[in-house]
Design a protein around this motif. Structure first.
Motif, PDB file in Angstrom:
ATOM      1  N   UNK A   9       0.835  -1.200   0.000  1.00 32.84           N
ATOM      2  CA  UNK A   9       0.000   0.000   0.000  1.00 32.84           C
ATOM      3  C   UNK A   9       0.872   1.252   0.000  1.00 32.84           C
ATOM      4  N   UNK A  10       1.913   1.275   0.813  1.00 36.42           N
ATOM      5  CA  UNK A  10       2.823   2.413   0.843  1.00 36.42           C
ATOM      6  C   UNK A  10       3.492   2.609  -0.511  1.00 36.42           C
ATOM      7  N   UNK A  16       0.953   4.123  -2.911  1.00 34.13           N
ATOM      8  CA  UNK A  16       0.703   5.533  -2.581  1.00 34.13           C
ATOM      9  C   UNK A  16       1.860   6.403  -3.060  1.00 34.13           C
ATOM     10  N   UNK A  17       3.087   5.992  -2.780  1.00 32.60           N
ATOM     11  CA  UNK A  17       4.242   6.763  -3.241  1.00 32.60           C
ATOM     12  C   UNK A  17       4.327   6.794  -4.758  1.00 32.60           C
ATOM     13  N   UNK A  18       3.967   5.710  -5.394  1.00 34.50           N
ATOM     14  CA  UNK A  18       3.973   5.653  -6.850  1.00 34.50           C
ATOM     15  C   UNK A  18       2.987   6.646  -7.446  1.00 34.50           C
ATOM     16  N   UNK A  19       1.794   6.696  -6.903  1.00 34.64           N
ATOM     17  CA  UNK A  19       0.770   7.617  -7.399  1.00 34.64           C
ATOM     18  C   UNK A  19       1.172   9.069  -7.146  1.00 34.64           C
ATOM     19  N   UNK A  79      10.197   9.597  -6.033  1.00 35.10           N
ATOM     20  CA  UNK A  79       9.067   8.944  -5.370  1.00 35.10           C
ATOM     21  C   UNK A  79       8.496   7.823  -6.221  1.00 35.10           C
ATOM     22  N   UNK A  80       8.461   8.024  -7.510  1.00 41.52           N
ATOM     23  CA  UNK A  80       7.960   6.990  -8.406  1.00 41.52           C
ATOM     24  C   UNK A  80       8.846   5.750  -8.340  1.00 41.52           C
ATOM     25  N   UNK A  81      10.147   5.956  -8.344  1.00 43.19           N
ATOM     26  CA  UNK A  81      11.090   4.832  -8.282  1.00 43.19           C
ATOM     27  C   UNK A  81      10.979   4.090  -6.952  1.00 43.19           C
ATOM     28  N   UNK A  82      10.982   4.833  -5.854  1.00 43.41           N
ATOM     29  CA  UNK A  82      10.890   4.196  -4.539  1.00 43.41           C
ATOM     30  C   UNK A  82       9.557   3.480  -4.381  1.00 43.41           C
ATOM     31  N   UNK A  83       8.488   4.095  -4.839  1.00 44.47           N
ATOM     32  CA  UNK A  83       7.172   3.464  -4.762  1.00 44.47           C
ATOM     33  C   UNK A  83       7.093   2.188  -5.574  1.00 44.47           C
ATOM     34  N   UNK A 102       6.896  -3.745  -5.655  1.00 44.92           N
ATOM     35  CA  UNK A 102       7.393  -5.013  -6.197  1.00 44.92           C
ATOM     36  C   UNK A 102       7.929  -5.910  -5.081  1.00 44.92           C
ATOM     37  N   UNK A 103       8.686  -5.341  -4.154  1.00 46.53           N
ATOM     38  CA  UNK A 103       9.224  -6.135  -3.048  1.00 46.53           C
ATOM     39  C   UNK A 103       8.090  -6.640  -2.161  1.00 46.53           C
ATOM     40  N   UNK A 104       7.086  -5.804  -1.927  1.00 51.14           N
ATOM     41  CA  UNK A 104       5.941  -6.223  -1.127  1.00 51.14           C
ATOM     42  C   UNK A 104       5.188  -7.373  -1.750  1.00 51.14           C
ATOM     43  N   UNK A 105       4.972  -7.297  -3.055  1.00 55.23           N
ATOM     44  CA  UNK A 105       4.271  -8.379  -3.754  1.00 55.23           C
ATOM     45  C   UNK A 105       5.118  -9.650  -3.736  1.00 55.23           C
ATOM     46  N   UNK A 106       6.423  -9.508  -3.918  1.00 57.30           N
ATOM     47  CA  UNK A 106       7.310 -10.674  -3.889  1.00 57.30           C
ATOM     48  C   UNK A 106       7.274 -11.357  -2.521  1.00 57.30           C
ATOM     49  N   UNK A 107       7.357 -10.576  -1.451  1.00 61.88           N
ATOM     50  CA  UNK A 107       7.297 -11.161  -0.106  1.00 61.88           C
ATOM     51  C   UNK A 107       5.939 -11.773   0.172  1.00 61.88           C
TER      52      UNK A 107
END
Length: 51
Positions: free
Chosen positions: A3-4, A7-10, A20-24, A29-34
């Protein structure tokens, strides 16, 4: 984490801030992988759930 990342991506896309786009994107991607690794029953970092 997912979710974070979204949000940062948007916010990064709307404000035109590429950092912010890169970090988001990376966080999402890491969240989905985990999430996928945890859902398949694999232990991540010695734990069954990363949260």
């Amino acid at each position: 984490m997912i979710v974070l990342g979204v949000i940062l991506l948007v916010i990064g896309l709307l404000a035109g801030i590429s950092l912010l786009t890169t970090i988001g994107g990376i966080l999402a991607v890491v969240g989905v992988l985990l999430w996928v690794l945890g859902a398949t029953g694999r232990k991540v970092g010695g734990r069954a759930h990363y949260f």
